[in-house]
Design an enzyme around this catalytic site. Structure first.
Site, PDB file in Angstrom:
ATOM      1  N   TRP A 357       0.846  -1.207   0.000  1.00 35.84           N
ATOM      2  CA  TRP A 357       0.000   0.000   0.000  1.00 35.84           C
ATOM      3  C   TRP A 357       0.876   1.250   0.000  1.00 35.84           C
ATOM      4  O   TRP A 357       0.431   2.342  -0.312  1.00 35.84           O
ATOM      5  CB  TRP A 357      -0.961  -0.001   1.195  1.00 35.84           C
ATOM      6  N   ASP A 358       2.147   1.064   0.317  1.00 37.09           N
ATOM      7  CA  ASP A 358       3.105   2.172   0.319  1.00 37.09           C
ATOM      8  C   ASP A 358       3.038   2.973  -0.985  1.00 37.09           C
ATOM      9  O   ASP A 358       3.167   4.194  -0.990  1.00 37.09           O
ATOM     10  CB  ASP A 358       4.538   1.637   0.438  1.00 37.09           C
ATOM     11  N   GLU A 488       0.765  -1.527  13.037  1.00 31.55           N
ATOM     12  CA  GLU A 488       0.813  -2.994  13.106  1.00 31.55           C
ATOM     13  C   GLU A 488       1.149  -3.511  14.502  1.00 31.55           C
ATOM     14  O   GLU A 488       1.278  -4.717  14.698  1.00 31.55           O
ATOM     15  CB  GLU A 488       1.806  -3.524  12.077  1.00 31.55           C
ATOM     16  N   LYS A 600       3.196   1.991  16.304  1.00 35.19           N
ATOM     17  CA  LYS A 600       4.317   1.822  15.376  1.00 35.19           C
ATOM     18  C   LYS A 600       4.431   2.992  14.397  1.00 35.19           C
ATOM     19  O   LYS A 600       5.493   3.472  14.085  1.00 35.19           O
ATOM     20  CB  LYS A 600       4.116   0.515  14.609  1.00 35.19           C
ATOM     21  N   GLN A 601       3.283   3.413  13.856  1.00 40.90           N
ATOM     22  CA  GLN A 601       3.305   4.407  12.776  1.00 40.90           C
ATOM     23  C   GLN A 601       1.981   5.158  12.743  1.00 40.90           C
ATOM     24  O   GLN A 601       1.010   4.716  13.355  1.00 40.90           O
ATOM     25  CB  GLN A 601       3.537   3.709  11.445  1.00 40.90           C
TER      26      GLN A 601
HETATM   27  C1  BGC Z   1       4.771  -1.088   7.732  1.00 35.31           C
HETATM   28  C2  BGC Z   1       3.760  -1.221   6.616  1.00 35.31           C
HETATM   29  C3  BGC Z   1       4.477  -1.144   5.296  1.00 35.31           C
HETATM   30  C4  BGC Z   1       5.610  -2.148   5.211  1.00 35.31           C
HETATM   31  C5  BGC Z   1       6.455  -1.983   3.962  1.00 35.31           C
HETATM   32  C6  BGC Z   1       5.839  -2.162   7.564  1.00 35.31           C
HETATM   33  O1  BGC Z   1       6.811  -2.030   8.565  1.00 35.31           O
HETATM   34  O2  BGC Z   1       4.158  -1.247   8.986  1.00 35.31           O
HETATM   35  O3  BGC Z   1       2.810  -0.184   6.712  1.00 35.31           O
HETATM   36  O4  BGC Z   1       3.567  -1.389   4.264  1.00 35.31           O
HETATM   37  O5  BGC Z   1       6.475  -1.972   6.317  1.00 35.31           O
HETATM   38  O6  BGC Z   1       7.030  -0.715   3.912  1.00 35.31           O
END
Ligand code: BGC
Length: 770
Positions: A357-358, A488, A600-601
């Site tokens: 999804w990035d 996550e 996390k984000q």
């Molecule tokens: C992130 C995801 C991301 C993936 C690839 C993961 O650490 O939590 O949002 O899609 O890394 O960049």
């Protein structure tokens, strides 16, 4: 962090060789051209710590899934970015001793990634065990002007003795992936053909049957004059080489130029691939190193003319933004809609797949603003072409009637991620794909995309959301249960605010798009409706869900809740964490992470970022102030979003601090993992932090809004963006901002609240208002 890295505005320089940082440097100094690339492995043998990595876009291996406990619905394979035949290798022997920086004494060492010209250079002086001292210079690039060509110039000068030097340029098909699940060899068969005329190796992948042909040609020179030394040929299993033996006088320079063509069956018929690779490399030899390099540099120069960001007063920030832009264009150039942007690009194996999804949530905006709209369109088409697979993917999970769930990770449209909490639950990715269509049209006005492709995708995604929600009689609302949001560090939660927001927005946008497409072309509308068997009842149901979606909020705190029950957790902030325990994902048990309140984000803030215009500044500030202290930013996707929001609410110091974290994430190795590869997504986030954060740039349908502010150390900065396909430059300093319209059309802007139409070729200065 590697203390040997130096700051320079156009270069990444490593001064001195410390083997413990070699893997990290191999990632940082990687080169690529959007179609292939490789880590900065040495050309000569290196027996120290290194990860060999050469990659070709689109060439992957479906590695059998490895999980502890199989769950129905898991994909059968994980698409591995394939380590492909090594074309850069040149074994060197000086006297009878193999040149290997692990075993000789390195007296000086410098590695340079020149971002202006797209070259990787190295120079070192070393003393071999025999006492012979040599100096070595190498330069290599993978051509931006011809995506299938790479070239190396490698020179050795004996400094204290006349000596016989053996150079052995080779192509090695005996390559493996470190992350292979079952230690399988991914290349099925390799056949080499080498004689006095040609040297070509064809390798074929197991299961996927991709063919890759690598051909090489070499030139040997003494003090820049071509010589024709006698040479031998080796042809082992999976390996071909030429061995040149040359007596070199002390102080003379022996140079080997190695040219390679790397062709894949994605672009060439398999029965002619070897012959075509040989033809191509013959042509590159005729053109010569300097001429190939000139064309390559020209392409980079043209690119930089449209996407450079210039920062005056902060060399480290200047270096890092160029580093980010450089790697983005090394990863993806947008010329082929079958390709996409892997989170590690061509710099490492981790993450597999090529598409997350990035792409839609972060990287699309970078390309929308720095390249012709065809590039972003290709990214959208990639998903359109995978629509059928996304429908099948949803069917495997029990959805029906054309509902589509796009994969979390993919190479060809099939899901290949295999952790249930992500594969089955991180469904917000579907929202990002719908939102990308909106973003693209808002930015380019290409409504035809909606008619020709976009609407079908939107309908299928909306069907998914419609089946994924359920009506809660307790809440008297529609709810979405059992999901993982962008954060996550929480799994299987109910009513993740971000996911619910994206779902309901998608349904609403699809309803609006149906009306829009019908207004543009009744015929096309009818044919889409028939093709997907769309009924008005569906539209009714979607409207009802939009009107009755449940969003968790806390009225007392005045914040949106990341998910139901978030406040039940012990509320701690990151300043209470022991620095020795960070990053927590490398120090805490997963169980502890899941129970903690640490994020996390960006999650709620990712939603606020997407829909900023819905919320008043106080609401944005309250949510920022609540969530930022709880966020550990252990995903590279996080700091940029927080930086943009910090800038939006006027917290420029905080925005700058977070900017440095995203901009220098890899150079300073914040997350202690750069040895595995770079973070390409966060590089797009870095660009966004400057343009949307400090620059305050927003595209409204009919105009561009700008509100440039100046972070502490910066004297000025300038950036380019595109609006409705027009190129615009903005230069900001302490007095205000100058906007230059570099296109043929009038560009309407609103800068610090002042509206102006800027004529083609004209510039306008706006005084600063904070
Ligand atoms: C992130 C995801 C991301 C993936 C690839 C993961 O650490 O939590 O949002 O899609 O890394 O960049």
């Amino acid at each position: 962090m590697n203390p040997n890295l130096r700051t320079d505005e156009w270069k990444i320089i490593e001064e001195g060789f410390d083997p413990q940082f070699n893997r990290a440097s191999e990632s940082i100094f990687s080169i690529g051209n959007g179609h292939m690339g490789q880590r900065a492995n040495f050309e000569e043998k290196y027996s120290g710590n290194s990860m060999q990595g050469s990659y070709i876009a689109g060439i992957y291996y479906p590695d059998k899934t490895r999980v502890g406990w199989w769950k129905n619905g898991y994909p059968k394979y994980f698409a591995k970015v394939l380590n492909s035949p090594n074309w850069i290798g040149i074994n060197i022997s000086v006297g009878n001793e193999v040149l290997d920086l692990e075993t000789c004494k390195v007296e000086s060492f410098r590695r340079i990634l020149d971002m202006k010209s797209g070259t990787l250079e190295r120079e070192f002086v070393c003393q071999l065990k025999s006492g012979i001292k040599i100096s070595v210079q190498s330069k290599r690039f993978v051509s931006m002007a011809d995506y299938e060509t790479g070239a190396i110039e490698y020179s050795i000068t004996p400094l204290n003795k006349d000596v016989n030097i053996t150079t052995e340029p080779y192509i090695d098909g005996d390559v493996v992936n470190e992350d292979s699940n079952y230690n399988e060899i991914f290349w099925k068969s390799v056949s080499g053909n080498i004689n006095s005329e040609k040297a070509v190796l064809v390798s074929i992948t197991r299961k996927t049957n991709f063919h890759v042909a690598v051909a090489m040609k070499n030139l040997i020179l003494i003090n820049d004059h071509v010589i024709s030394p006698e040479h031998n040929i080796t042809r082992n299993d999976k390996y071909i080489s030429r061995i040149y033996s040359t007596n070199v006088k002390k102080g003379n320079k022996l140079t080997i130029c190695k040219f390679a063509s790397i062709l894949s069956s994605e672009n060439h018929p398999v029965d002619r691939i070897a012959e075509l690779a040989v033809d191509k490399v013959n042509k590159t030899l005729t053109a010569g190193f300097e001429s190939l390099l000139k064309d390559h540099k020209q392409k980079w120069s043209d690119k930089w003319d449209e996407c450079d960001i210039i920062i005056d007063g902060d060399p480290s920030a200047q270096q890092s933004i160029r580093f980010n832009i450089f790697h983005l264009y090394q990863t993806y150039t947008g010329s082929d809609h079958r390709l996409n942007i892997g989170p590690k690009g061509f710099t490492g194996e981790k993450y597999g797949g090529s598409t997350y999804w990035d792409t839609e949530a972060f990287v699309l905006s970078f390309y929308l603003n720095t390249a012709d709209s065809g590039v972003a369109r290709n990214l959208l088409l990639y998903r359109y072409n995978h629509l059928q697979k996304a429908i099948e993917n949803a069917e495997k999970l029990g959805f029906k009637n054309g509902a589509a769930l796009y994969p979390m990770v993919t190479m060809n449209g099939e899901e290949c991620h295999n952790e249930w909490e992500i594969t089955f639950e991180e469904i917000h990715r579907n929202g990002a794909i719908a939102f990308a269509i909106y973003r693209y049209i808002n930015h380019t006005t290409d409504v035809n995309y909606l008619v020709d492709f976009g609407l079908e995708v939107l309908i299928s995604i909306s069907r998914f959301w419609c089946q994924r929600v359920n009506f809660s009689t307790v809440k008297n609302s529609y709810v979405i249960l059992g999901v993982t949001g962008p954060n996550e560090y929480e799994n299987n939660v109910n009513n993740n605010w971000y996911t619910n927001t994206m779902a309901s927005w998608t349904l609403q946008y699809t309803l609006e798009s149906l009306v829009k497409v019908e207004a543009i072309s009744k015929d096309k509308f009818r044919s889409i409706i028939e093709k997907v068997s769309f009924s008005n009842d569906e539209a009714e149901k979607w409207r009802e869900i939009v009107d009755n979606m449940y969003y968790p909020v806390d009225d007392e705190l005045g914040v949106f809740l990341q998910q139901e029950g978030y406040l039940d957790k012990e509320q701690l902030t990151t300043d209470m964490l022991d620095p020795k325990e960070r990053p927590i994902n490398q120090n805490w048990s997963w169980d502890r992470i899941l129970r903690s309140c640490f994020i996390k984000q960006a999650d709620v803030l990712q939603g606020i970022y997407n829909f900023e215009e819905r919320y008043d500044p106080e609401t944005i500030r309250r949510n920022y102030d609540f969530y930022e202290p709880r966020t550990v930013h252990e995903s590279s996707l996080s700091p940029s979003i927080y930086s943009i929001i910090a800038a939006t609410i006027g917290n420029i110091d905080e925005a700058y601090k977070l900017y440095l974290r995203t901009a220098r994430l890899d150079l300073d190795d914040y997350n202690k993992e750069v040895h595995e590869g770079l973070h390409i997504t966060s590089m797009a986030g870095t660009w966004l932090s400057i343009v949307e954060g400090f620059g305050g740039m927003r595209i409204k349908k009919e105009k561009v809004i700008l509100k440039p502010m100046l972070p502490g150390k910066w004297k000025s900065y300038s950036f380019y963006f595109r609006f409705h396909n027009n190129i615009v430059n903005v230069t900001a300093d302490s007095d205000g901002a100058t906007v230059t319209n570099l296109s043929q059309n009038i560009v309407p802007v609103e800068v610090y609240g002042v509206c102006e139409d800027i004529d083609p070729g004209k510039k306008k200065k706006f005084g600063r208002k904070d």
